[in-house]
Design a protein around this motif. Structure first.
Motif, PDB file in Angstrom:
ATOM      1  N   ILE A  38       0.858  -1.196   0.000  1.00  0.00           N
ATOM      2  CA  ILE A  38       0.000   0.000   0.000  1.00  0.00           C
ATOM      3  C   ILE A  38       0.893   1.244   0.000  1.00  0.00           C
ATOM      4  N   PRO A  39       0.729   2.146  -0.962  1.00  0.00           N
ATOM      5  CA  PRO A  39       1.574   3.337  -1.007  1.00  0.00           C
ATOM      6  C   PRO A  39       1.241   4.301   0.129  1.00  0.00           C
ATOM      7  N   ILE A  40       2.260   4.948   0.662  1.00  0.00           N
ATOM      8  CA  ILE A  40       2.082   5.941   1.723  1.00  0.00           C
ATOM      9  C   ILE A  40       2.835   7.202   1.308  1.00  0.00           C
ATOM     10  N   HIS A  41       2.095   8.282   1.090  1.00  0.00           N
ATOM     11  CA  HIS A  41       2.708   9.526   0.628  1.00  0.00           C
ATOM     12  C   HIS A  41       2.842  10.572   1.720  1.00  0.00           C
ATOM     13  N   LEU A  42       2.017  10.448   2.762  1.00  0.00           N
ATOM     14  CA  LEU A  42       1.963  11.459   3.813  1.00  0.00           C
ATOM     15  C   LEU A  42       1.613  10.796   5.138  1.00  0.00           C
ATOM     16  N   VAL A  43       2.312  11.206   6.202  1.00  0.00           N
ATOM     17  CA  VAL A  43       2.002  10.713   7.543  1.00  0.00           C
ATOM     18  C   VAL A  43       1.807  11.920   8.460  1.00  0.00           C
ATOM     19  N   VAL A  44       0.655  11.987   9.098  1.00  0.00           N
ATOM     20  CA  VAL A  44       0.382  13.028  10.088  1.00  0.00           C
ATOM     21  C   VAL A  44       0.130  12.337  11.417  1.00  0.00           C
ATOM     22  N   GLY A  45       0.864  12.739  12.445  1.00  0.00           N
ATOM     23  CA  GLY A  45       0.762  12.054  13.723  1.00  0.00           C
ATOM     24  C   GLY A  45       0.462  12.976  14.881  1.00  0.00           C
ATOM     25  N   THR A  46      -0.271  12.440  15.838  1.00  0.00           N
ATOM     26  CA  THR A  46      -0.548  13.124  17.097  1.00  0.00           C
ATOM     27  C   THR A  46       0.087  12.336  18.225  1.00  0.00           C
ATOM     28  N   SER A  47       0.842  13.023  19.083  1.00  0.00           N
ATOM     29  CA  SER A  47       1.417  12.414  20.277  1.00  0.00           C
ATOM     30  C   SER A  47       2.271  11.191  19.922  1.00  0.00           C
ATOM     31  N   MET A  48       1.938  10.002  20.443  1.00  0.00           N
ATOM     32  CA  MET A  48       2.722   8.811  20.118  1.00  0.00           C
ATOM     33  C   MET A  48       2.662   8.516  18.625  1.00  0.00           C
ATOM     34  N   GLY A  49       1.568   8.869  17.989  1.00  0.00           N
ATOM     35  CA  GLY A  49       1.472   8.715  16.538  1.00  0.00           C
ATOM     36  C   GLY A  49       2.484   9.577  15.812  1.00  0.00           C
ATOM     37  N   ALA A  50       2.805  10.739  16.384  1.00  0.00           N
ATOM     38  CA  ALA A  50       3.813  11.615  15.791  1.00  0.00           C
ATOM     39  C   ALA A  50       5.201  11.001  15.915  1.00  0.00           C
ATOM     40  N   LEU A  51       5.489  10.408  17.061  1.00  0.00           N
ATOM     41  CA  LEU A  51       6.801   9.789  17.266  1.00  0.00           C
ATOM     42  C   LEU A  51       7.002   8.605  16.321  1.00  0.00           C
ATOM     43  N   ILE A  52       6.030   7.706  16.271  1.00  0.00           N
ATOM     44  CA  ILE A  52       6.147   6.536  15.389  1.00  0.00           C
ATOM     45  C   ILE A  52       6.157   6.977  13.927  1.00  0.00           C
ATOM     46  N   GLY A  53       5.312   7.947  13.583  1.00  0.00           N
ATOM     47  CA  GLY A  53       5.262   8.449  12.210  1.00  0.00           C
ATOM     48  C   GLY A  53       6.562   9.100  11.788  1.00  0.00           C
ATOM     49  N   ALA A  54       7.178   9.852  12.686  1.00  0.00           N
ATOM     50  CA  ALA A  54       8.454  10.498  12.380  1.00  0.00           C
ATOM     51  C   ALA A  54       9.544   9.461  12.123  1.00  0.00           C
ATOM     52  N   LEU A  55       9.593   8.443  12.953  1.00  0.00           N
ATOM     53  CA  LEU A  55      10.574   7.369  12.762  1.00  0.00           C
ATOM     54  C   LEU A  55      10.379   6.671  11.423  1.00  0.00           C
ATOM     55  N   PHE A  56       9.107   6.433  11.067  1.00  0.00           N
ATOM     56  CA  PHE A  56       8.830   5.741   9.808  1.00  0.00           C
ATOM     57  C   PHE A  56       9.238   6.591   8.607  1.00  0.00           C
ATOM     58  N   CYS A  57       8.913   7.867   8.628  1.00  0.00           N
ATOM     59  CA  CYS A  57       9.268   8.736   7.498  1.00  0.00           C
ATOM     60  C   CYS A  57      10.772   8.923   7.387  1.00  0.00           C
ATOM     61  N   GLN A  58      11.464   8.769   8.498  1.00  0.00           N
ATOM     62  CA  GLN A  58      12.917   8.890   8.490  1.00  0.00           C
ATOM     63  C   GLN A  58      13.584   7.603   8.020  1.00  0.00           C
ATOM     64  N   LYS A  59      13.127   6.480   8.520  1.00  0.00           N
ATOM     65  CA  LYS A  59      13.755   5.194   8.209  1.00  0.00           C
ATOM     66  C   LYS A  59      13.141   4.518   6.984  1.00  0.00           C
ATOM     67  N   ARG A  60      11.864   4.815   6.685  1.00  0.00           N
ATOM     68  CA  ARG A  60      11.131   4.259   5.532  1.00  0.00           C
ATOM     69  C   ARG A  60      10.962   2.751   5.605  1.00  0.00           C
ATOM     70  N   ASP A  61      11.133   2.188   6.788  1.00  0.00           N
ATOM     71  CA  ASP A  61      11.018   0.736   6.954  1.00  0.00           C
ATOM     72  C   ASP A  61      10.431   0.462   8.332  1.00  0.00           C
ATOM     73  N   ALA A  62       9.223  -0.098   8.364  1.00  0.00           N
ATOM     74  CA  ALA A  62       8.531  -0.335   9.628  1.00  0.00           C
ATOM     75  C   ALA A  62       9.300  -1.300  10.529  1.00  0.00           C
ATOM     76  N   LYS A  63      10.025  -2.249   9.937  1.00  0.00           N
ATOM     77  CA  LYS A  63      10.803  -3.191  10.744  1.00  0.00           C
ATOM     78  C   LYS A  63      11.945  -2.486  11.469  1.00  0.00           C
ATOM     79  N   GLU A  64      12.551  -1.492  10.821  1.00  0.00           N
ATOM     80  CA  GLU A  64      13.605  -0.709  11.477  1.00  0.00           C
ATOM     81  C   GLU A  64      13.022   0.146  12.594  1.00  0.00           C
ATOM     82  N   VAL A  65      11.818   0.639  12.396  1.00  0.00           N
ATOM     83  CA  VAL A  65      11.142   1.401  13.450  1.00  0.00           C
ATOM     84  C   VAL A  65      10.900   0.507  14.655  1.00  0.00           C
TER      85      VAL A  65
END
Length: 317
Positions: A38-65
């Motif tokens: 599933i393509p992901i072009h944008l991630v907007v996060g609140t609170s813990m969602g922001a932390l996990i979302g930031a890690l994902f957009c930085q690493k681009r790999d959920a397993k690394e997160v």
């Protein structure tokens, strides 16, 4: 409809909600979406969602997160913070027997809260984020990223889509009472959950055509009668937040709910279980996501062709 066309025609946005330890379930959702292509072009996060979302957009790999978060959860600094939070948020019905030491610990934390802006010292928050999240500029991230915080002065949500990634996340996770507010450019910022539990509206405003919302809070369940004024206040706040969230989620194309039942918000010891629950809930929605993507993409194609046709009709002969 081929995958390349889906990627080209449809901008998919993830709206990752807040939920303290339950927000770890976002990792499982991201793993499922990536495995399904599933393509992901944008991630907007609140609170813990922001932390996990930031890690994902930085690493681009959920397993690394997942690996980064698991390592952080075993660190001494985060462990001490988690214990303080658990002691402060635990109610009498969560723990059958309080020792005298438990009582003194809780009183000490309340005393700190009255003397300072938050129970957890600012430097501890900064160290925890720095150890987990490498610094970078938000503008360079792909997928695009934004964090939602709340301005205490204006009472409005603030979408942070530029500047320091760490500062944006730090503001978005500044839970009142627990963490100090962040003073930034004339604004005093606290947790984005105060105004936006699941940032669907923000994802739409940033250009998402399909919004996949992840609600880790779950429903407001029937509870026993409150035992004191504080529990009444907390219960009322929870009901108010739920009603606000429900109206926002109605605008999402897909809503993923990892927790059908009540789960403790601050129990970080169940990270593996939460990740698996997030993945399982997302996998149940994969086919629905594909159908929405295909429908929206076809609509965009027809709208584009209609614009071209209308444009030719207006050309003078």
């Amino acid at each position: 409809m081929c995958d390349s066309m889906l990627r080209k025609e449809t901008k998919v946005g993830l709206a990752l909600g807040g939920g303290a330890a339950k927000g770890i379930a976002h990792i499982g959702v991201l793993k499922a979406l990536q495995e399904a292509g599933i393509p992901i072009h944008l991630v907007v996060g609140t609170s813990m969602g922001a932390l996990i979302g930031a890690l994902f957009c930085q690493k681009r790999d959920a397993k690394e997160v997942e690996s980064a978060v698991q390592t952080a959860l075993t660190s001494d600094n985060l462990a001490r913070v988690a214990v303080d939070i658990e002691n402060l948020t635990m109610s009498a019905r969560d723990k059958r027997e309080y020792s005298l030491l438990d009582t003194f610990k809780k009183l000490h934390l309340y005393y700190q809260a009255f003397r300072n802006y938050g129970v957890v010292e600012d430097k501890k928050v900064i160290v925890a984020i720095s150890n987990l999240l490498p610094e970078s500029s938000i503008e360079i991230l792909q997928p695009k990223f934004a964090a939602v915080a709340t301005d205490l002065y204006s009472g409005e949500p603030l979408v942070i889509s530029k500047g320091s990634l760490r500062e944006a996340v730090r503001a978005s996770i500044s839970v009142p009472l627990l963490f100090p507010p962040v003073d930034s450019n004339g604004k005093l910022l606290v947790d984005g959950m105060v105004t936006s539990l699941v940032p669907v509206d923000e994802a739409l405003r940033l250009g998402a055509k399909v919004v996949i919302a992840v609600d880790v809070q779950g429903p407001v369940e029937r509870q026993e009668g409150p035992q004191n004024a504080v529990e009444v206040m907390v219960r009322c706040e929870g009901i108010s937040s739920y009603q606000l969230k429900r109206r926002s989620l109605e605008k999402a194309d897909i809503v993923i709910r990892p927790f059908p039942e009540l789960v403790k918000s601050w129990d970080f010891r169940n990270a593996d279980e939460y990740i698996e629950m997030g993945k399982r809930a997302a996998n149940q929605e994969i086919e629905n996501i594909r159908k929405v993507l295909e429908t929206k993409t076809k609509r965009h194609v027809w709208e584009g062709l209609l614009k071209i046709f209308r444009g030719k009709q207006k050309v003078p002969h």
